[in-house]
Design an enzyme around this catalytic site. Structure first.
Site, PDB file in Angstrom:
ATOM      1  N   SER A 167      43.515 -34.398  52.019  1.00  0.00           N
ATOM      2  CA  SER A 167      43.883 -33.259  52.562  1.00  0.00           C
ATOM      3  C   SER A 167      44.267 -33.354  53.987  1.00  0.00           C
ATOM      4  CB  SER A 167      42.696 -32.257  52.366  1.00  0.00           C
ATOM      5  OG  SER A 167      43.182 -31.046  53.195  1.00  0.00           O
ATOM      6  N   TYR A 180      33.914 -29.393  53.617  1.00  0.00           N
ATOM      7  CA  TYR A 180      35.292 -30.027  53.260  1.00  0.00           C
ATOM      8  C   TYR A 180      35.916 -30.632  54.524  1.00  0.00           C
ATOM      9  CZ  TYR A 180      39.505 -30.405  50.368  1.00  0.00           C
ATOM     10  OH  TYR A 180      40.689 -30.463  49.760  1.00  0.00           O
TER      11      TYR A 180
END
Length: 267
Positions: A167, A180
């Site tokens: 990501s 995350y």
């Protein structure tokens, strides 16, 4: 000291010339692809894209059998061979056990796609300790176990590819998703180290994909400050670009390409 600048100049010129030339795509017809988190979201679209582009076999791993079964059936109906195994990548023993089952029942995995991930979307003080651990175990440590399970055989065969769906938040973190962002930063460091370590291993490559916010169930409800400037990515586009990057041995893929500027501005 004299040789180093000459080598740098050579590699810069070579990389520049190669970027201008059309890249040849490797054939997927003999590849056995295993996708973690393959039952839904990006993983599901990756499975469909690999099948569409001619992969020999597609294997799905995940924790929810219902989703895995639905995806496997959909791909099988299209004429491609697809099977699934229930496996939690956070569980090291389960990963090694299921990896052995895959080798016995399906064959050697030649493309490993580490896609499984979770996000809780809370601040540090609002997060449950077990939820924080779960994120690190799935998003980061799970890659250690899957790669250790399948990479040795790839090195023996001198043929293989390790892929990570990472990501952009690994390089440009945001508040409210501390678990995350941290796990993806660790995952990126893992892939950078692995990519460098495999530079001189013939036939074995790595690809790390760093997409922006993707329109999947996992990120439902996430708000972006400038949605017109940075619209969410479609998971099918991420899947298509990822498979293309694998076929051209691209080491790092930013989606969309404007994310390069975001990382530079952040730094």
């Amino acid at each position: 000291m004299l040789l180093f600048p000459i080598q740098m100049f050579y590699h810069i010129v070579r990389a520049g010339l190669l970027s201008l030339l059309p890249s040849s795509k490797k054939d997927l017809s003999k590849e056995v692809v295993l996708i973690t988190g393959g039952g839904r979201g990006i993983g599901r679209h990756l499975a469909k894209e690999f099948a569409k582009q001619g992969a020999k076999k597609v294997i799905l791993w995940g924790r929810t059998e219902k989703c895995l079964k639905e995806t496997a059936e959909e791909i099988s109906l299209s004429g491609s061979e697809c099977c699934y195994f229930v496996c939690d990548v956070a569980n090291r023993e389960e990963v090694y056990k299921q990896a052995k089952v895959v080798r016995e029942k399906v064959g050697d995995v030649t493309i490993l796609v580490n896609n499984a991930a979770v996000v809780h979307g809370k601040s540090l003080m609002d997060s449950d300790d077990d939820a924080l651990l779960k994120t690190q175990h799935i998003n980061t440590l799970g890659q250690f176990w899957t790669t250790k399970a399948f990479l040795p055989r790839m090195l023996e065969l001198q043929h293989g590819h390790v892929v990570c769906i990472n990501s952009i938040l690994s390089q440009s973190p945001i508040p409210g998703a501390i678990d995350y962002c941290t796990s993806k930063a660790s995952s990126l460091a893992f892939m950078e180290s692995l990519t460098l370590g495999l530079l001189y291993c013939p036939g074995v490559s790595c690809t790390t994909v760093l997409p922006f916010h993707t329109n999947t169930e996992m990120f439902r409800g996430m708000r972006v400050r400038f949605p017109q400037l940075f619209p969410p990515l479609k998971p099918e586009i991420v899947a298509q670009k990822t498979v293309d990057a694998i076929r051209t041995d691209k080491a790092f893929l930013y989606l969309p390409w404007t994310m390069h500027a975001l990382v530079i501005l952040k730094r």
